[in-house]
Design an enzyme around this catalytic site. Structure first.
Site, PDB file in Angstrom:
ATOM      1  N   MET A   1       3.851 -27.298  -8.732  1.00 18.09           N
ATOM      2  CA  MET A   1       4.372 -27.820  -7.332  1.00 18.09           C
ATOM      3  C   MET A   1       4.731 -29.105  -7.265  1.00 18.09           C
ATOM      4  SD  MET A   1       1.464 -26.688  -4.638  1.00 18.09           S
ATOM      5  CE  MET A   1       0.134 -28.177  -4.298  1.00 18.09           C
TER       6      MET A   1
ATOM      7  N   HIS B   1       0.083 -31.119 -16.573  1.00 18.84           N
ATOM      8  CA  HIS B   1       1.116 -29.382 -16.798  1.00 18.84           C
ATOM      9  C   HIS B   1       1.813 -30.091 -18.309  1.00 18.84           C
ATOM     10  CE1 HIS B   1       0.932 -31.676 -11.723  1.00 18.84           C
ATOM     11  NE2 HIS B   1       0.979 -29.899 -12.175  1.00 18.84           N
TER      12      HIS B   1
HETATM   13  O1  PAF Z   1      -1.396 -24.778  -9.033  1.00 19.18           O
HETATM   14  C1  PAF Z   1      -0.770 -24.976  -8.021  1.00 19.18           C
HETATM   15  O2  PAF Z   1       0.357 -26.002  -8.478  1.00 19.18           O
HETATM   16  C2  PAF Z   1       0.280 -23.762  -7.580  1.00 19.18           C
HETATM   17  O3  PAF Z   1      -1.195 -23.812  -6.382  1.00 19.18           O
HETATM   18  C3  PAF Z   1       0.939 -22.665  -7.727  1.00 19.18           C
HETATM   19  C4  PAF Z   1      -0.327 -22.348  -9.162  1.00 19.18           C
HETATM   20  C5  PAF Z   1       2.045 -23.644  -8.494  1.00 19.18           C
HETATM   21  C6  PAF Z   1       1.226 -21.999  -6.676  1.00 19.18           C
HETATM   22  O4  PAF Z   1       1.912 -22.810  -6.249  1.00 19.18           O
END
Ligand code: PAF
Length: 286
Positions: free
Chosen positions: A32, A39
């Site tokens: 997101m 990330h």
């Molecule tokens: O973990 C996240 O950032 C969200 O839940 C995802 C998997 C991108 C789905 O919107």
């Protein structure tokens, strides 16, 4: 190679067609946005698993409940693109709601993984949340058609929901989990940590310490999971947290069995107005 940022499905598919024509495999990292080192560890893992690394950045309205932080969720696409460029990602897919839900929003069709996985823990406190997650991940899988998709273990329940959806629907994608990245004091990295004030931030690592105390109890032979968790919940409350749950379960989130050798402890708690989640998995060695 420089990163290609695409916003529309047609651009995404034209870009991916080139990789597929070269028979190169595709690894997807759904996010997101508001990217942090956690990330980037997913992106690093994706590089080991596929030739083309696609990162999606989409704040999915369908997984936020009324009164949750959808509006104020940090949107930092330019900074995200710069980080992904440095991390060597190949494609950044940053769609709008209309690109992800072309039939109109909210969609009439959603994906629901069964309640034994989605009505417990976070699903109990965030009704409909995992339907939103399963639906958007399904759409991303349909659009990107990745060989492999990488998710953080920080969202342990989300990972189990996605694994189960893929198994139940026979989806041709390998799902890989990556261990949680933490700050030096133990706090799990999360975009929501920036909502914390200075005093809250100083207290926040206690959440992980509570999980470690539960894990230590299990390692020492305790199997009174409810009492063990209640002790730590009370300790968190005394320090100013408002815990929603702290539970020990099997790693697939079925009820924990005393004779098992693998467990996961999971917690969600408010600190001020910020909801934090974390988990700690453990495997006993004999
Ligand atoms: O973990 C996240 O950032 C969200 O839940 C995802 C998997 C991108 C789905 O919107």
């Amino acid at each position: 190679m420089t990163i290609r940022t695409v916003h529309h499905v047609t651009e995404l598919q034209a870009e991916l067609a080139e990789w597929r024509a070269r028979r190169e495999s595709i690894a997807l990292v759904p996010t997101m946005g508001n990217l942090h080192a956690g990330h980037l560890s997913l992106v690093q893992r994706a590089h080991q698993l596929g030739e083309c690394v696609v990162v999606s950045v989409f704040v999915n309205p369908l997984q936020f409940g009324p009164g949750e932080d959808f509006e104020r969720y940090p949107r930092t696409l330019e900074a995200d693109a710069a980080l992904l460029r440095q991390a060597g990602a190949h494609v950044l897919f940053a769609p709008a709601v209309a690109d992800m839900y072309p039939g109109g929003y909210p969609p009439l069709t959603t994906v629901r993984v069964g309640g034994s996985l989605t009505d417990i823990l976070d699903g109990h406190f965030r009704p409909g949340h995992f339907d939103g997650v399963a639906t958007v991940v399904n759409i991303l899988f349909n659009l990107v058609r990745p060989d492999v998709a990488v998710f953080g273990e920080k969202d342990w329940q989300q990972l189990q929901v996605i694994r189960r959806m893929v198994a139940d629907l026979g989806m041709a994608v390998r799902v890989v989990g990556v261990p949680t990245a933490r700050d030096a004091d133990g706090l799990a990295l999360s975009s929501r940590n920036q909502y914390l004030g200075a005093a809250e931030r100083a207290l926040a690592p206690r959440l992980y310490a509570a999980l470690q105390a539960v894990a230590a109890g299990i390692e020492a032979g305790r199997r009174d999971f409810e009492v063990l968790c209640l002790e730590q919940k009370r300790a968190l409350e005394a320090e100013g947290f408002r815990p929603q749950y702290l539970e020990v379960r099997s790693q697939d989130l079925s009820p924990a069995r005393a004779e098992a050798t693998a467990f996961v402890a999971l917690v969600a708690a408010y600190l001020g107005g910020t909801r934090l989640i974390d988990n700690l998995s453990l495997r006993l060695v004999s």
